[in-house]
Design a protein around this motif. Sequence first.
Motif, PDB file in Angstrom:
ATOM      1  N   GLU A  81     -14.079 -10.418  39.351  1.00 42.32           N
ATOM      2  CA  GLU A  81     -14.093  -9.110  40.008  1.00 42.32           C
ATOM      3  C   GLU A  81     -12.903  -8.940  40.927  1.00 42.32           C
ATOM      4  N   ILE A  82     -12.431  -7.718  40.988  1.00 42.74           N
ATOM      5  CA  ILE A  82     -11.349  -7.404  41.910  1.00 42.74           C
ATOM      6  C   ILE A  82     -11.714  -6.139  42.676  1.00 42.74           C
ATOM      7  N   ARG A  83     -11.577  -6.181  43.992  1.00 49.24           N
ATOM      8  CA  ARG A  83     -11.786  -4.978  44.796  1.00 49.24           C
ATOM      9  C   ARG A  83     -10.599  -4.805  45.727  1.00 49.24           C
ATOM     10  N   VAL A  84     -10.081  -3.612  45.778  1.00 50.44           N
ATOM     11  CA  VAL A  84      -8.971  -3.319  46.682  1.00 50.44           C
ATOM     12  C   VAL A  84      -9.387  -2.158  47.583  1.00 50.44           C
ATOM     13  N   LEU A  85      -9.320  -2.383  48.887  1.00 50.28           N
ATOM     14  CA  LEU A  85      -9.760  -1.373  49.863  1.00 50.28           C
ATOM     15  C   LEU A  85     -11.170  -0.891  49.531  1.00 50.28           C
ATOM     16  N   GLY A  86     -11.981  -1.814  49.020  1.00 50.84           N
ATOM     17  CA  GLY A  86     -13.357  -1.479  48.708  1.00 50.84           C
ATOM     18  C   GLY A  86     -13.577  -0.878  47.343  1.00 50.84           C
ATOM     19  N   HIS A  87     -12.505  -0.594  46.605  1.00 50.72           N
ATOM     20  CA  HIS A  87     -12.655   0.036  45.291  1.00 50.72           C
ATOM     21  C   HIS A  87     -12.533  -0.990  44.178  1.00 50.72           C
ATOM     22  N   ALA A  88     -13.370  -0.839  43.146  1.00 48.92           N
ATOM     23  CA  ALA A  88     -13.316  -1.750  42.005  1.00 48.92           C
ATOM     24  C   ALA A  88     -12.028  -1.499  41.219  1.00 48.92           C
ATOM     25  N   ILE A  89     -11.374  -2.589  40.865  1.00 52.11           N
ATOM     26  CA  ILE A  89     -10.132  -2.502  40.097  1.00 52.11           C
ATOM     27  C   ILE A  89     -10.373  -3.162  38.756  1.00 52.11           C
ATOM     28  N   PRO A  90      -9.943  -2.580  37.631  1.00 52.33           N
ATOM     29  CA  PRO A  90      -9.080  -1.409  37.521  1.00 52.33           C
ATOM     30  C   PRO A  90      -9.797  -0.057  37.454  1.00 52.33           C
ATOM     31  N   ALA A  91     -11.114  -0.035  37.485  1.00 53.84           N
ATOM     32  CA  ALA A  91     -11.820   1.232  37.285  1.00 53.84           C
ATOM     33  C   ALA A  91     -11.415   2.320  38.270  1.00 53.84           C
ATOM     34  N   GLU A  92     -11.339   1.980  39.576  1.00 53.83           N
ATOM     35  CA  GLU A  92     -11.047   3.005  40.581  1.00 53.83           C
ATOM     36  C   GLU A  92      -9.638   2.885  41.124  1.00 53.83           C
ATOM     37  N   GLN A  93      -8.719   2.434  40.293  1.00 49.67           N
ATOM     38  CA  GLN A  93      -7.381   2.165  40.815  1.00 49.67           C
ATOM     39  C   GLN A  93      -6.669   3.415  41.296  1.00 49.67           C
ATOM     40  N   ALA A  94      -6.940   4.551  40.667  1.00 46.64           N
ATOM     41  CA  ALA A  94      -6.251   5.772  41.075  1.00 46.64           C
ATOM     42  C   ALA A  94      -6.571   6.103  42.537  1.00 46.64           C
ATOM     43  N   ILE A  95      -7.814   5.876  42.932  1.00 46.36           N
ATOM     44  CA  ILE A  95      -8.202   6.163  44.319  1.00 46.36           C
ATOM     45  C   ILE A  95      -7.615   5.114  45.254  1.00 46.36           C
ATOM     46  N   ALA A  96      -7.778   3.836  44.864  1.00 43.88           N
ATOM     47  CA  ALA A  96      -7.308   2.752  45.734  1.00 43.88           C
ATOM     48  C   ALA A  96      -5.820   2.875  46.015  1.00 43.88           C
ATOM     49  N   LYS A  97      -5.046   3.220  44.972  1.00 46.31           N
ATOM     50  CA  LYS A  97      -3.589   3.209  45.126  1.00 46.31           C
ATOM     51  C   LYS A  97      -3.054   4.313  46.016  1.00 46.31           C
ATOM     52  N   ARG A  98      -3.912   5.244  46.440  1.00 44.70           N
ATOM     53  CA  ARG A  98      -3.472   6.269  47.388  1.00 44.70           C
ATOM     54  C   ARG A  98      -2.984   5.617  48.669  1.00 44.70           C
ATOM     55  N   ASP A  99      -3.590   4.463  48.976  1.00 45.16           N
ATOM     56  CA  ASP A  99      -3.285   3.837  50.253  1.00 45.16           C
ATOM     57  C   ASP A  99      -2.663   2.458  50.083  1.00 45.16           C
TER      58      ASP A  99
END
Lengths: 222, 128, 295
Positions: C60-78
Motif C-alpha cells: 500500500e502507498i498513501r501520500v498526504l492521506g490519499h491512496a496511490i495510484p488511485a487518488e494521485q490526481a488529488i494528492a499531487k495538488r500539494d
Amino acid sequence: MNIVIRKLIAKELYVNRWFIAGGAFSGAASVLIATLGKGGFNIGALTWLTTIIATGVMMALYGIMNERKEHALQFVLSLPLSIAGYVRAKMIGLTASFLVVWAVSCAAALLLVFVKDSVPDGLAVYLVLLCVFMLANFAVVLCGAMQARTEALNSAVIVVTNMGVSIFMFTVGPLPGIQKNMWAATPVWNSTFWTVLGCELAVMVLAFTLPFLLAARRRDFL
Amino acid sequence: MYSGINISQTDARPMYLQILEQIRARVAAGDWPPGRELPSIRALAAALNVSVITIKRAYLDLENEGVIVTRHGKGSFVADVNGLAGELQDARLEAHLTEVATLGRQLGLSEEDLAARLRRALKDLDKK
Amino acid sequence: MNGKHIEMHGVRKNYRFFTLDDLNLELEPGQILGFVGPNGAGKSTTLRLVMGMIAPDAGEIRVLGHAIPAEQAIAKRDVGFVSADMRLLPHATLGWHMQFMKSIYPEWDGGYATTLVKRFNLRPEQNARSLSLGEHVKASLLLALARRPRLLILDEPTTGLDPVARHEVISEFMDVLRDERRSILFSSHNTVDVERISDSITFIDRGRIVESSNKEDFLDRWRRIQVQLPPGAMLPELPNIVGRVTDGQFVTLTTNQYSEGMRALVGPHVRDIQRMTLEEIFVANVMHHREARGQ
C-alpha cells in the motif's frame, strides 16, 4: 473537465501552432494550385493529400513520442492528474490540433468541387469518403502511438497507415457504386457511399476509444 | 544574529555538540545574556542549513545542563540564573585543569613543576 | 491534518531483472528524509511509485492521506516533484512554464518565483531546449518550490549543480522546513548533504531497505574501533561487530551498536574509537547486509 486537462490541451495546441498554421496554409494553398489547369490539379491534389497525411502522422508521433524521449513525460505526470487524465488530454489536444488542418483542407477541397464548374460535383462523394478516411487514418496512428512503447512499433504503424491511403484509392475508387458516379454532374449519395462511410466511422470511433480503454488503464506509464 | 555560529562537517565532533558549545560559549561570554530569547529550533535550522533534529538535540542538552529554559509554546530562553555565565566559565576551567593534571602526570611532572609552569603562564599573560 | 505525509507498507515491484521488495517507508510532516543507495538500488523506482507514475505489484502507498495510484490526481495538488532526469517541455521557455504552473496551481507565489529566478541565475526567456543539465534541475526546482507544496519529492536534486548553486538549493530546502507542516523526501548520492540536513535516513540496496533510522541515532551508533594487539593477546567476544579488518597487530572493528560500555569491553588494547561519516556508515551498512544475504 478539470483545469489541468484543459491547460494541457491548450498546451498541445500551442506547441503545435506552427504545424497547424503550416498545415492549414498548405492544404488551402494546394486547393488553390489545383485550380490551375490539369497539371495544377494533379500537383495540387498530391500536395493536398500529403499535407493532411503528413501533418497527422507528425502530430501524432511527434506529440507523443517526443515527450517520452525528451523526458518531459515525468514533468507532465507530476502534475495533478491521473494516467487516464493524461491520455485524455493528449488525445483531445492532438486531435484538436489535427482537426484544424483537416477541416480547413477538406472545406477548401469541397469548396473547389462545388464552386468550380470544371470540376464535376459528383466528385464530392469520393472526396467526402477520402476526407473521412484520412480522419480515421489519423485516429489509428494516434491510437497506435498512444499504445506503442517502442519506436519500432510506431514506425510499423506509420508504414501500415501510409499504405492505407493507397489501398483506399485502389479499392474504394474502383467500387462500382462510386466509380460510376465519380464524374457525374451532381453527387450521388448511394448505398455504397453510406456503407463505406459507415466502415470508416466505425474504425475511427474504435481507434479513438481504444486508448481510453487500454492506455488509460495502464498502471505503469514510465 | 546566528550567522556567527558555524558547523564544520570536517570537525570530528558531532554537529549537535558544535552548536551546543558555541551557544554555551556565547552565554558564558555574556553575549547572550540571561533571559534572552533563542532563535526557534526551525529558524536556527534554516539559518544554519542543519537538520531540525540536530538543533533539537542541542537545545535539549542545553536545557538539561540548565543553560537554557524552554517554555512550551513560547520558545527557548537563556536561563535567568544569577552567575550562569560565571558558572559556565568555572566549568570550563575545571575541565582544563583536569586535562593539565592528566598531561602533567603523563609527562612525569611533579606538583611543584606544574605549579611553576602555571605561575609562568600567568606572568606571561600579565605582560601582554 | 496531522497524518503522515508518506506511508509505504510492504510495497513490491517486479521487473524482469530487478525486484523492489518489502518496501516500508514513512515520512512525518516537518521532516526531511534522506534516501540513500547505490546506483540501481531502486531509489528512482521508489519515488516514481510514490508519485503514482508506476503502480506497485503488492503493498500500500498513501501520500498526504490519499491512496496511490488511485487518488494521485488529488494528492499531487500539494506535491512537488523534481527528478534529475526530468526535462521541461521542449520548445517552450521557462517563462512559459512559470505561467503554466501559475494557471494550474492557485498557491503559486509569483514573487518567490521571481526571487528564485535571480537566485538560481536563470532567465525566463531561456528555451527549455537550451538549458544545461544544472539549469534544468534548477528550473524544475524553481517550478516546484514556488508553488509552496506541502510535500516535496526530489530525485537527486543537486545533480549537475556547482557548489554555489548547491548551497542555494539546500538553503531553499531548509527554508521549506521552517513550516512544520511541510516535509521533504529526497534521494541523493551526496552523503555530505544528506548527513547535514536530513532528520531521518533510509538506506536502500538492490531493491531492499537496508536500514531506516533518525540521523543522530545512526551517527551515535556506528564507530570504528582501532585496536593494537601485541603478540599473544586476544580480543574478547564482542557483540554487534559488523566489520573486522586485520593488518598484523592492528585490527579495525566496525560496530553498529556502540555504547560507552564498549570501550571497557574491548579491553586495554584500544588505540582509538572514531565516529564515522554517513558515507562510511552507508558503505559499511550495505556491505554488511550484502554479506548477510549471501551476496
